[in-house]
Scaffold this motif. Structure first.
Motif, PDB file in Angstrom:
ATOM      1  N   SER A  49     -41.080  57.069 -47.422  1.00  0.00           N
ATOM      2  CA  SER A  49     -40.661  55.683 -47.563  1.00  0.00           C
ATOM      3  C   SER A  49     -39.411  55.487 -46.735  1.00  0.00           C
ATOM      4  O   SER A  49     -38.726  56.434 -46.365  1.00  0.00           O
ATOM      5  N   PHE A  51     -36.649  54.440 -47.659  1.00  0.00           N
ATOM      6  CA  PHE A  51     -35.417  54.639 -48.389  1.00  0.00           C
ATOM      7  C   PHE A  51     -35.168  56.081 -48.788  1.00  0.00           C
ATOM      8  O   PHE A  51     -34.197  56.383 -49.460  1.00  0.00           O
ATOM      9  N   GLU A  79     -38.910  51.146 -54.937  1.00  0.00           N
ATOM     10  CA  GLU A  79     -39.127  50.202 -53.842  1.00  0.00           C
ATOM     11  C   GLU A  79     -37.896  50.031 -52.955  1.00  0.00           C
ATOM     12  O   GLU A  79     -38.001  50.004 -51.734  1.00  0.00           O
ATOM     13  N   SER A  80     -36.715  49.878 -53.570  1.00  0.00           N
ATOM     14  CA  SER A  80     -35.536  49.507 -52.779  1.00  0.00           C
ATOM     15  C   SER A  80     -34.247  50.151 -53.261  1.00  0.00           C
ATOM     16  O   SER A  80     -33.174  49.710 -52.857  1.00  0.00           O
ATOM     17  N   GLN A  81     -34.354  51.157 -54.146  1.00  0.00           N
ATOM     18  CA  GLN A  81     -33.176  51.706 -54.820  1.00  0.00           C
ATOM     19  C   GLN A  81     -32.491  50.641 -55.667  1.00  0.00           C
ATOM     20  O   GLN A  81     -31.298  50.726 -55.964  1.00  0.00           O
ATOM     21  N   ARG A  83     -31.894  47.389 -55.027  1.00  0.00           N
ATOM     22  CA  ARG A  83     -30.979  46.476 -54.331  1.00  0.00           C
ATOM     23  C   ARG A  83     -31.663  45.135 -54.036  1.00  0.00           C
ATOM     24  O   ARG A  83     -32.754  45.111 -53.483  1.00  0.00           O
ATOM     25  N   VAL A  86     -32.158  43.768 -49.863  1.00  0.00           N
ATOM     26  CA  VAL A  86     -32.776  44.662 -48.876  1.00  0.00           C
ATOM     27  C   VAL A  86     -33.939  43.966 -48.170  1.00  0.00           C
ATOM     28  O   VAL A  86     -34.755  43.310 -48.803  1.00  0.00           O
ATOM     29  N   ASN A  88     -36.796  45.484 -45.479  1.00  0.00           N
ATOM     30  CA  ASN A  88     -37.172  46.722 -44.805  1.00  0.00           C
ATOM     31  C   ASN A  88     -37.686  46.458 -43.386  1.00  0.00           C
ATOM     32  O   ASN A  88     -37.726  45.317 -42.924  1.00  0.00           O
ATOM     33  N   TYR A  92     -40.445  43.281 -45.696  1.00  0.00           N
ATOM     34  CA  TYR A  92     -40.565  43.090 -47.144  1.00  0.00           C
ATOM     35  C   TYR A  92     -39.175  42.902 -47.748  1.00  0.00           C
ATOM     36  O   TYR A  92     -38.217  43.559 -47.330  1.00  0.00           O
ATOM     37  N   LYS A  95     -35.366  43.315 -54.178  1.00  0.00           N
ATOM     38  CA  LYS A  95     -35.361  44.448 -55.099  1.00  0.00           C
ATOM     39  C   LYS A  95     -36.751  45.052 -55.282  1.00  0.00           C
ATOM     40  O   LYS A  95     -36.906  46.268 -55.386  1.00  0.00           O
ATOM     41  N   TYR A  96     -37.780  44.184 -55.297  1.00  0.00           N
ATOM     42  CA  TYR A  96     -39.147  44.652 -55.528  1.00  0.00           C
ATOM     43  C   TYR A  96     -39.995  44.652 -54.257  1.00  0.00           C
ATOM     44  O   TYR A  96     -41.188  44.915 -54.316  1.00  0.00           O
ATOM     45  N   GLN A  97     -39.371  44.321 -53.114  1.00  0.00           N
ATOM     46  CA  GLN A  97     -40.030  44.384 -51.818  1.00  0.00           C
ATOM     47  C   GLN A  97     -41.312  43.541 -51.747  1.00  0.00           C
ATOM     48  O   GLN A  97     -42.417  44.051 -51.567  1.00  0.00           O
TER      49      GLN A  97
END
Length: 213
Positions: A49, A51, A79-81, A83, A86, A88, A92, A95-97
């Motif tokens: 991934s 991250f 998904e995003s640690q 955050r 974010v 990507n 996406y 927080k949940y991409q």
């Protein structure tokens, strides 16, 4: 002769006393660390991934057990640690991409507002769970509790996999009994999410057709 013997004895005594006097043993003592201050580092299996490179510096979410909050925070951390702002490399968001097309389906069109609105992101996630529950309602009823290729299928695992790959791909995975196991662009598979996020209680979110924010 007596003088020479006396001299030799005195010399021997001096050598012996000097040797013992100059020799000492120094033992290093280290302070004992109390048990309550000891730290144990835990690692988890890595999955391809974007991250993974910052995994070591990220702070894990609080332990929330198998509750719905535990489910969504565990998924967000993957998904995003966890955050909110974010974006990507594939575009996406949050927080949940979420992808932009999925956001539009749920009535969210302003991505800048979405990234800067934590409460909106939490609401979108809840709505998406309700939406996927409706789409997959028959598959949840049919496969919940069964095993596919060694993985126990649960409602939360199905919902997490739908978040990863879309409800349509999850249907194909279940109805092919694991043969159609697709992966995202970073190599994470449906079966991995089925296993990783299985066993959570997501019953507080009810299915809803065409759910929107």
């Amino acid at each position: 002769m007596k003088r020479w013997i006396s001299f030799i004895l005195h010399l021997a005594m001096i050598v012996i006393l000097t040797s013992f006097g100059s020799y000492s043993v120094t033992k290093k003592e280290f302070p004992k660390v109390p048990d309550n201050l000891r730290v144990t580092l835990e690692t988890e299996p890595t999955v391809s991934s974007e991250f993974d490179s910052i995994r070591e510096t990220a702070i894990a979410p609080p332990f929330l057990g198998k509750s719905y909050n535990g489910f969504k925070e565990a998924l967000a951390f993957k998904e995003s640690q966890g955050r909110y702002q974010v974006v990507n490399t594939l575009g996406y968001l949050g927080k949940y991409q979420f992808g932009r097309s999925t956001l539009k389906l749920m009535g969210v069109y302003d991505t800048d507002d979405f990234l800067n609105n934590a409460s909106l992101q939490e609401r979108v996630f809840e709505v998406n769970v309700a939406r996927n529950k409706w789409i997959l309602r028959r598959d949840i009823k049919r496969f919940n509790g069964k095993r596919i290729r060694g993985i126990e299928i649960t409602e939360s695992g199905i919902i997490a996999a739908a978040h990863l790959a879309g409800a349509g791909n999850v249907k194909k995975y279940l109805r092919s009994y694991g043969k159609k196991d697709v992966a995202d662009a970073y190599g994470t598979t449906i079966s991995y999410y089925m296993k990783r996020f299985g066993g959570y209680d997501v019953s507080e979110i009810h299915q809803k057709r065409n759910a929107k924010v």
